[in-house]
Design an enzyme around this catalytic site. Structure first.
Site, PDB file in Angstrom:
ATOM      1  CG  ASP A   1      -1.886  -1.153   1.235  1.00 31.66           C
ATOM      2  OD1 ASP A   1      -2.121  -1.738   0.162  1.00 31.66           O
ATOM      3  OD2 ASP A   1      -2.400  -1.482   2.321  1.00 31.66           O
ATOM      4  CB  ILE A   2       0.197   4.724  -1.160  1.00 33.65           C
ATOM      5  CG1 ILE A   2       1.068   5.945  -1.509  1.00 33.65           C
ATOM      6  CG2 ILE A   2      -0.970   5.099  -0.247  1.00 33.65           C
ATOM      7  CD1 ILE A   2       0.367   6.973  -2.363  1.00 33.65           C
TER       8      ILE A   2
END
Length: 242
Positions: A102-103
């Site tokens: 995930d970012i």
């Protein structure tokens, strides 16, 4: 392999540009300047240099990246910095991340153009362990850990409509972080969307910080800072079965 084709693998220039570079004596093979683009070279054994830099042929490329937060695990993105953007000095043509983070998640990410290896690492049937360092809002109870290790409902369903529980995991209690938040290591061998966060939500908890430490035999190099990368060593490639 033709010399101009070999040089093209390194994104040195177009075929026309490479022809001009060779004419100007910028390339040597086994110590001798070569000016003709159509000569054949042994890409595995000949020593080929361009502007004094030795070019080493490899069918596939493998890079360990310490993915920082704020960077997306994609090859292209119109808004955010991608993991390939961090490898600006490399020929990134054909590279893909083996799985995604995930970012707002950091840690180990493998970038390669070896599709077979990516498949082996990501296939749930291969049961490749992925270890995450998870900082939590509150402590996990023994019952929470038992549920996580057995498999929890994170909202996924199978094709027949049945609940698709997560596969059995393993939870190792660690210590607390600098902000006195409990830390655990979670070992899973799936890669579902936001899986770690959803697993913790399923037992009434919240992930505050997430970092991937390892994937199969590949362990994040502690000397790398977020955003830094390096090629895999021969020992690491051997461990991965390459």
């Amino acid at each position: 392999m033709r010399l101009d084709k070999f040089l093209g693998l390194f994104d040195i220039g177009t075929r026309k540009q490479i022809k001009e570079y060779l004419k100007n004596g910028r390339c040597s093979v086994n110590g001798e300047v070569v000016t003709k683009p159509d000569i054949h070279v042994d890409e595995n054994n000949d020593e080929i240099s361009f502007d004094g830099k030795t070019l080493r042929y490899s069918k596939y490329h493998y890079y360990m990246l310490y993915k920082p937060q704020g960077v997306v695990s994609a090859t292209t993105d119109g808004r955010n910095t991608t993991v390939l953007d961090l490898l600006q000095e490399e020929n990134v043509k054909g590279l893909s991340p083996a799985g995604r983070l995930d970012i707002d998640t950091e840690g180990l990410l493998l970038l390669t153009d070896d599709g077979g290896l990516i498949h082996r690492l990501l296939s749930p049937k291969k049961h490749v362990d992925k270890v995450y360092e998870v900082h939590l809002r509150k402590d996990l109870s023994d019952k929470d850990i038992e549920s996580l290790e057995k498999g929890v409902n994170i909202g996924d369903t199978k094709d027949n409509g049945e609940i698709d529980y997560t596969l059995p995991a393993r939870v190792v209690r660690m210590d607390v972080d600098d902000e006195n938040r409990p830390v655990v290591h979670l070992i899973i061998h799936e890669g579902r969307f936001h899986q770690v966060k959803r697993m913790m939500e399923a037992v009434g908890n919240e992930v505050l910080f997430l970092k991937r430490l390892s994937m199969g035999p590949l362990i994040l190099d502690e000397t790398l800072e977020p955003g830094e990368y390096r090629q895999l060593t021969q020992e690491e490639l051997k461990q991965l079965g390459v």
